[in-house]
Design a protein around this motif. Structure first.
Motif, short mmCIF file in Angstrom:
data_model
loop_
_atom_site.label_atom_id
_atom_site.label_comp_id
_atom_site.label_asym_id
_atom_site.label_seq_id
_atom_site.Cartn_x
_atom_site.Cartn_y
_atom_site.Cartn_z
N UNK A 112 0.82 -1.22 0.00
CA UNK A 112 0.00 0.00 0.00
C UNK A 112 0.85 1.26 0.00
N UNK A 113 2.11 1.14 0.35
CA UNK A 113 2.94 2.34 0.50
C UNK A 113 3.85 2.57 -0.72
N UNK A 114 4.31 1.48 -1.34
CA UNK A 114 5.27 1.60 -2.44
C UNK A 114 4.58 2.18 -3.68
N UNK A 115 5.32 2.94 -4.48
CA UNK A 115 4.74 3.56 -5.69
C UNK A 115 5.62 3.26 -6.91
N UNK A 116 5.08 3.64 -8.08
CA UNK A 116 5.87 3.46 -9.31
C UNK A 116 7.08 4.38 -9.35
N UNK A 117 7.08 5.41 -8.51
CA UNK A 117 8.28 6.23 -8.41
C UNK A 117 9.40 5.41 -7.74
N UNK A 163 -6.23 1.31 -7.27
CA UNK A 163 -6.98 1.91 -8.37
C UNK A 163 -6.04 2.03 -9.57
N UNK A 164 -6.62 2.33 -10.75
CA UNK A 164 -5.76 2.43 -11.94
C UNK A 164 -4.65 3.46 -11.79
N UNK A 165 -4.93 4.52 -11.02
CA UNK A 165 -3.91 5.56 -10.84
C UNK A 165 -2.88 5.18 -9.78
N UNK A 166 -3.01 3.99 -9.23
CA UNK A 166 -2.00 3.50 -8.28
C UNK A 166 -2.37 3.75 -6.82
N UNK A 167 -3.45 4.47 -6.55
CA UNK A 167 -3.77 4.71 -5.14
C UNK A 167 -4.31 3.42 -4.50
N UNK A 168 -3.94 3.19 -3.23
CA UNK A 168 -4.42 1.98 -2.55
C UNK A 168 -5.94 1.97 -2.50
N UNK A 169 -6.53 0.82 -2.73
CA UNK A 169 -7.98 0.72 -2.82
C UNK A 169 -8.51 -0.34 -1.86
N UNK A 170 -9.80 -0.23 -1.55
CA UNK A 170 -10.44 -1.30 -0.78
C UNK A 170 -11.66 -1.81 -1.52
N UNK A 171 -11.75 -1.52 -2.84
CA UNK A 171 -12.94 -1.98 -3.56
C UNK A 171 -12.93 -3.50 -3.69
N UNK A 177 5.97 3.57 10.91
CA UNK A 177 6.67 4.82 10.57
C UNK A 177 6.10 5.94 11.41
N UNK A 178 5.61 6.97 10.77
CA UNK A 178 5.10 8.15 11.49
C UNK A 178 3.62 8.02 11.85
N UNK A 190 8.86 -12.06 0.06
CA UNK A 190 9.65 -11.12 -0.74
C UNK A 190 8.67 -10.38 -1.65
N UNK A 191 9.08 -9.25 -2.19
CA UNK A 191 8.21 -8.53 -3.14
C UNK A 191 8.26 -7.04 -2.88
N UNK A 192 7.71 -6.29 -3.82
CA UNK A 192 7.82 -4.82 -3.77
C UNK A 192 7.22 -4.24 -2.49
N UNK A 193 6.21 -4.91 -1.89
CA UNK A 193 5.64 -4.39 -0.63
C UNK A 193 6.74 -4.24 0.43
N UNK A 194 7.72 -5.14 0.39
CA UNK A 194 8.74 -5.17 1.43
C UNK A 194 10.06 -4.52 1.00
#
Ligand code: KMH
Ligand code: ZN
Length: 281
Positions: A17-22, A55-63, A118-119, A227-231
């Motif tokens: 939920x935190x990692x992005x395409x950046x 979501x398609x724009x990358x924001x974390x979703x709960x749908x 984190x914060x 393992x994976x991008x989440x971590x």
């Protein structure tokens, strides 16, 4: 079975939920992208996928429909064990964190305590955990306790002893999240101490000690590693992974180098008490 004969279940946490395409441009967003990513990870040796949706724009979703679509598309391509997060994102209310259960996964994570992430506060009070457990159990979904500190492990064992968390205990021990336990050999000892004999335990580690912790746990008899991008999005210091599948391949190589075997999907289903879903209709 002796620990050295126990195959290692490799879980891929491709999305988070935190990692992005950046952070890594290969991060999957849509259900189709998630399914393609997970299929490649299954080919590379993963036998469980830990799922969030975007979501398609990358924001974390709960749908829930995104979870359902991702799981359906994943199942068309492999029998990999599907596990939804109920940790969601720190800002998600509990109701939104539970929607993955409507997607009909094999397993669901359940947080067994609160912490700073984190914060931010990341709060799961016992009544929240019980709601997740009840809803999952009603739907025939197994549970994996996600534990970021020793108190979370003690709480999970207490819930198991009280009959609030159904056996068998599947434990994922998480190290290195700021606000949770650190990533050290002593921390691994501390997290293992409360677990009942025979618990299937796996480990997740974030930050610069990730690979060392996965290796250490593999040698301590872990039933699984994640393992994976989440971590983490790096293959090595300064080297961005080209895909989640590359991270999975690398983790499987590590397991084999340390003299252990990577579990097949069939073996993972047996070890996690997670039979293939029965086809209906
Ligand atoms: N995104 C974190 C706040 C889980 O999936 O179980 C929580 C998390 C843990 O990712
Ligand atoms: Zn997660």
């Amino acid at each position: 079975m002796n620990w050295d004969e126990l195959p290692v279940v490799v879980t891929v946490a491709s999305i988070g939920a935190e990692v992005t395409r950046a952070d890594n441009p290969a991060l999957p967003h849509t259900p189709a992208e998630i399914a393609a990513d997970v299929a490649a990870c299954a080919d590379a040796g993963a036998s469980v996928c830990h799922l969030h949706v975007r979501e398609e724009d990358g924001s974390p979703s709960s749908r829930p429909e995104l979870f359902a679509e991702a799981i359906e598309l994943i199942r068309r391509r492999s029998a990999i064990v599907t596990m939804v997060s109920t940790g969601g994102a720190v800002w998600m209310p509990m109701d939104d964190r539970m929607t993955g259960l409507d997607g009909g996964p094999d397993l669901a994570g359940v947080e067994t305590g609160s912490m700073n992430f984190g914060e931010d506060p990341f709060v799961t009070v016992p009544a929240d955990a019980r709601r997740v457990i009840e809803r999952a159990t009603e739907r025939g979904i197994g549970l994996e306790a996600e534990m970021f500190d020793v108190g979370h492990v003690v709480a999970a064992v207490r819930m198991l002893d009280r009959g609030e968390l159904p056996p068998p205990l599947r434990a994922n021990l998480v190290f290195g999240v700021p606000g949770g336990i650190d990533a050290t050999p002593e921390a691994l000892d501390a997290m293992l101490r409360p677990l009942p004999e025979g618990t299937h335990w796996s480990i997740t580690a974030v930050g610069r000690h990730q690979r060392r912790m996965l290796a250490l746990a593999t040698l301590r008899g872990a039933g699984g590693i994640r393992i994976g991008f989440e971590d983490g999005v790096f293959l090595r210091k300064g080297v961005l992974a080209s895909s989640n599948a590359e991270l999975v391949s690398d983790a499987c190589e590590l397991v084999r180098t340390l003299g252990r075997r990577v579990a097949t999907i069939d073996e993972a289903r047996e070890l996690l008490h997670c039979p293939l879903p029965v086809e209906t209709g």
